[in-house]
Design a protein around this motif. Structure first.
Motif, PDB file in Angstrom:
ATOM      1  N   HIS A 222      19.301  25.498 -22.555  1.00  0.00           N
ATOM      2  CA  HIS A 222      17.997  25.566 -21.879  1.00  0.00           C
ATOM      3  C   HIS A 222      18.130  25.972 -20.408  1.00  0.00           C
ATOM      4  CE1 HIS A 222      18.943  21.402 -20.526  1.00  0.00           C
ATOM      5  NE2 HIS A 222      18.194  21.725 -19.493  1.00  0.00           N
ATOM      6  N   TYR A 223      19.336  25.773 -19.822  1.00  0.00           N
ATOM      7  CA  TYR A 223      19.541  26.218 -18.439  1.00  0.00           C
ATOM      8  C   TYR A 223      19.470  27.742 -18.330  1.00  0.00           C
ATOM      9  CZ  TYR A 223      21.197  21.510 -17.227  1.00  0.00           C
ATOM     10  OH  TYR A 223      21.291  20.159 -17.009  1.00  0.00           O
ATOM     11  N   PHE A 224      19.763  28.441 -19.418  1.00  0.00           N
ATOM     12  CA  PHE A 224      19.885  29.890 -19.368  1.00  0.00           C
ATOM     13  C   PHE A 224      18.705  30.625 -20.001  1.00  0.00           C
ATOM     14  CE2 PHE A 224      24.142  28.059 -19.308  1.00  0.00           C
ATOM     15  CZ  PHE A 224      24.651  28.647 -18.154  1.00  0.00           C
ATOM     16  N   ILE A 225      17.710  29.888 -20.500  1.00  0.00           N
ATOM     17  CA  ILE A 225      16.534  30.535 -21.080  1.00  0.00           C
ATOM     18  C   ILE A 225      15.831  31.447 -20.075  1.00  0.00           C
ATOM     19  CG2 ILE A 225      14.213  30.121 -22.003  1.00  0.00           C
ATOM     20  CD1 ILE A 225      15.336  27.723 -23.501  1.00  0.00           C
ATOM     21  N   PRO A 226      15.581  30.999 -18.811  1.00  0.00           N
ATOM     22  CA  PRO A 226      14.900  31.881 -17.852  1.00  0.00           C
ATOM     23  C   PRO A 226      15.635  33.193 -17.605  1.00  0.00           C
ATOM     24  CG  PRO A 226      14.884  29.627 -17.053  1.00  0.00           C
ATOM     25  CD  PRO A 226      15.797  29.660 -18.233  1.00  0.00           C
ATOM     26  N   VAL A 227      16.968  33.137 -17.408  1.00  0.00           N
ATOM     27  CA  VAL A 227      17.700  34.365 -17.106  1.00  0.00           C
ATOM     28  C   VAL A 227      17.778  35.280 -18.330  1.00  0.00           C
ATOM     29  CG1 VAL A 227      20.032  33.489 -17.634  1.00  0.00           C
ATOM     30  CG2 VAL A 227      19.726  35.296 -15.947  1.00  0.00           C
ATOM     31  N   ILE A 228      17.797  34.700 -19.519  1.00  0.00           N
ATOM     32  CA  ILE A 228      17.797  35.525 -20.739  1.00  0.00           C
ATOM     33  C   ILE A 228      16.484  36.286 -20.861  1.00  0.00           C
ATOM     34  CG2 ILE A 228      17.784  35.434 -23.263  1.00  0.00           C
ATOM     35  CD1 ILE A 228      19.751  33.074 -23.047  1.00  0.00           C
ATOM     36  N   LEU A 229      15.359  35.597 -20.623  1.00  0.00           N
ATOM     37  CA  LEU A 229      14.047  36.247 -20.674  1.00  0.00           C
ATOM     38  C   LEU A 229      13.915  37.309 -19.587  1.00  0.00           C
ATOM     39  CD1 LEU A 229      11.737  33.171 -21.390  1.00  0.00           C
ATOM     40  CD2 LEU A 229      12.459  34.937 -22.995  1.00  0.00           C
ATOM     41  N   ALA A 230      14.370  36.977 -18.358  1.00  0.00           N
ATOM     42  CA  ALA A 230      14.286  37.939 -17.254  1.00  0.00           C
ATOM     43  C   ALA A 230      15.160  39.159 -17.531  1.00  0.00           C
ATOM     44  CB  ALA A 230      14.712  37.262 -15.951  1.00  0.00           C
ATOM     45  N   SER A 231      16.337  38.950 -18.129  1.00  0.00           N
ATOM     46  CA  SER A 231      17.227  40.071 -18.466  1.00  0.00           C
ATOM     47  C   SER A 231      16.605  40.959 -19.535  1.00  0.00           C
ATOM     48  CB  SER A 231      18.581  39.545 -18.945  1.00  0.00           C
ATOM     49  OG  SER A 231      19.201  38.776 -17.938  1.00  0.00           O
ATOM     50  N   LEU A 232      15.908  40.337 -20.487  1.00  0.00           N
ATOM     51  CA  LEU A 232      15.224  41.108 -21.523  1.00  0.00           C
ATOM     52  C   LEU A 232      14.126  41.979 -20.913  1.00  0.00           C
ATOM     53  CD1 LEU A 232      14.727  41.776 -24.506  1.00  0.00           C
ATOM     54  CD2 LEU A 232      13.225  39.773 -24.623  1.00  0.00           C
ATOM     55  N   ILE A 233      13.358  41.398 -19.984  1.00  0.00           N
ATOM     56  CA  ILE A 233      12.310  42.166 -19.294  1.00  0.00           C
ATOM     57  C   ILE A 233      12.930  43.311 -18.502  1.00  0.00           C
ATOM     58  CG2 ILE A 233      10.582  42.055 -17.458  1.00  0.00           C
ATOM     59  CD1 ILE A 233       9.958  39.201 -18.391  1.00  0.00           C
ATOM     60  N   ALA A 234      14.055  43.046 -17.813  1.00  0.00           N
ATOM     61  CA  ALA A 234      14.734  44.085 -17.038  1.00  0.00           C
ATOM     62  C   ALA A 234      15.197  45.223 -17.943  1.00  0.00           C
ATOM     63  CB  ALA A 234      15.926  43.495 -16.296  1.00  0.00           C
ATOM     64  N   PHE A 235      15.733  44.874 -19.107  1.00  0.00           N
ATOM     65  CA  PHE A 235      16.194  45.894 -20.057  1.00  0.00           C
ATOM     66  C   PHE A 235      15.035  46.761 -20.543  1.00  0.00           C
ATOM     67  CE2 PHE A 235      16.952  47.066 -24.535  1.00  0.00           C
ATOM     68  CZ  PHE A 235      18.053  47.901 -24.363  1.00  0.00           C
TER      69      PHE A 235
END
Length: 476
Positions: A222-235
């Motif tokens: 759960h610590y990495f959910i925000p960065v995973i979502l943000a990375s998906l948006i960036a991609f």
């Protein structure tokens, strides 16, 4: 009815006679000011250099593009920054002929590379912070490598430190790259940096908690959910999907939706974790290590966060040009976290390792009588294979607690403590006449030694003489 058919035919003919072409800027001069607008001008608009209809607009991936409709079979055009004094030029700032486009049926966009601007002439100020950013990236990579060695037997803590140092390394290498690439690639780096900022808060929180040596702190997904979502948006933005085109639109001044949602969102998540760690700090022990170190880390994170919010505010007010260079003081302050860690390691190479438990005196009072009974009454040292684990099991405690007890109360390790009893009994038995019936080795086996070499070494370490020298000096 025939009139309607005629109008439809005329409309189709006029549409087919009109060409539609999309121009995409693939490369801009590195000197291009971030706040300047770029226009396409040509025969299709009477060479108007600042026609808002022909303004190039940012795409979801950060590129600039414009769609041109024209009916002429051939058009001539150029790109400007709103004035003939700011028209595009060649590599050496020389005049270049008009670009030419022939009417075509292909729908493929036309890539454009602008080499220079007449008013800038290739001049570019050098940013000396590049060297500093590179040194921080280098230090971060060294710390990342050291994390594998420091926490060789602690994978959970190693994971936290490696991720944190990887974040710093990527962030500062991206900052170095930002100042040496052209503005289009700068846009790509900004998109990636906005996603990377979502790692900052969770890792700062986990880092401080681990420095305090909190137990049972595990790294969950759960610590990495925000960065995973943000990375998906960036991609998806880099894929130039139209759905994300609103990220390039301005809210106010130079503050775009992309910067507000991503940089602002990442900053808010970091603020949440900093507030969370403030609630967990033991303020009564704030002057003690490691709490004083945690306080410095917390302060530096807080000041860095203030710079992010201040930069977002100035972007929104139009006081800055909106590019990443205006966040340089954020990078400078955040880099002090790396120096703080380096200084801590320089002063104490074991600073980040889990400190051994301190044995409470009440616990020692319970264990010492048990240890004395086992050694003096039951004589468990007669077991040749006696180990610290075996003795701890007999005392109903843990091996590291037993080792701590021996170190604090007898200033000996386990092996020296046990051999002391064996040598003492060996001397007593020898003095009682046992050597008349047994050899030195036979008597050594009887008190718990399992080899001649181990016996000789232990005997000499305790008495400072070999067995023969000892009994020769002290006649039976």
């Amino acid at each position: 009815m025939k009139n309607y058919y005629g109008l439809l035919i005329i409309f189709c003919l006029s549409y087919s006679a009109s060409s539609q072409t999309k121009f995409i800027i693939e490369s801009l001069p590195e000197t291009t000011p971030a706040q300047d607008s770029i226009f396409i001008t040509g025969t299709f608009n009477n060479w108007n250099t600042s026609d808002p209809e022909y303004l190039l607009r940012k795409q979801p991936n950060g590129q600039l593009a414009v769609i041109l409709y024209f009916t002429e079979p051939v058009i001539e055009y150029k790109f400007t920054r709103g004035d003939w004094l700011k028209v595009e030029t060649g590599t050496e700032n020389e005049y270049i002929p008009n670009r030419t486009l022939v009417s075509r049926s292909s729908s493929e966009p036309i890539p454009i590379r602008i080499k220079n601007w007449q008013d800038l002439g290739g001049a570019r100020s050098f940013e000396y912070l590049i060297f500093y950013y590179f040194s921080i990236a280098f230090l971060s990579i060294i710390l990342l490598t050291l994390s594998f060695r420091i926490f060789k037997k602690d994978p959970n803590r190693r994971r936290i430190f490696v991720t944190l140092h990887g974040f710093f390394g990527m962030l500062y290498l991206s900052a170095v790259a930002y100042f040496v690439v052209n503005p289009i690639w700068q846009s790509y780096l900004i998109i990636l940096g906005q996603a990377l900022i979502f790692v900052w808060g969770p890792m700062a929180y986990l880092f401080i908690k681990q420095v305090e040596h909190k137990e049972n702190l595990t790294v969950t997904y759960h610590y990495f959910i925000p960065v995973i979502l943000a990375s998906l948006i960036a991609f998806l933005r880099l894929m130039n999907l139209d759905f994300f085109s609103f990220f390039s639109l301005s809210i106010s001044g130079f503050l775009t939706w992309g910067k507000a949602l991503l940089m602002g969102g990442g900053a808010m998540i970091t603020l949440y974790y900093l507030i969370k760690v403030i609630g967990d700090l033991k303020w009564s022990k704030i002057t003690e290590r490691p709490y004083s170190f945690s306080l410095w880390v917390l302060i530096l994170n807080g000041v860095s966060l203030c710079f992010v919010f201040f930069s977002l505010y100035t972007d929104g007010c139009g006081l800055t040009n909106g590019n990443l260079g205006e966040y340089k003081w954020f990078f400078v302050v955040l880099s002090l976290l790396v120096w703080t860690e380096v200084i801590a390691l320089w002063k104490d190479a074991q600073f980040f390792k889990e400190k051994p438990q301190v044995l409470h005196i009440d616990k020692a009072d319970e264990l010492l009588p048990k240890l004395r009974d086992l050694m003096e009454k039951e004589k468990v040292y007669h077991e040749a294979e006696l180990s610290v684990n075996r003795l701890a099991e007999l005392m109903e405690t843990k091996p590291h607690i037993l080792s701590k007890l021996l170190n604090e109360h007898f200033e000996q390790n386990f092996r020296d403590y046990v051999n002391g009893y064996r040598v003492e009994e060996f001397i007593d038995l020898a003095n009682s006449g046992k050597l008349e019936k047994l050899t030195y080795l036979g008597l050594a086996h009887e008190v718990g030694f399992n080899s001649k070499s181990t016996f000789n070494l232990a005997f000499k370490k305790i008495t400072h003489k070999s067995p023969r020298e000892y009994f020769k000096a002290y006649a039976l």
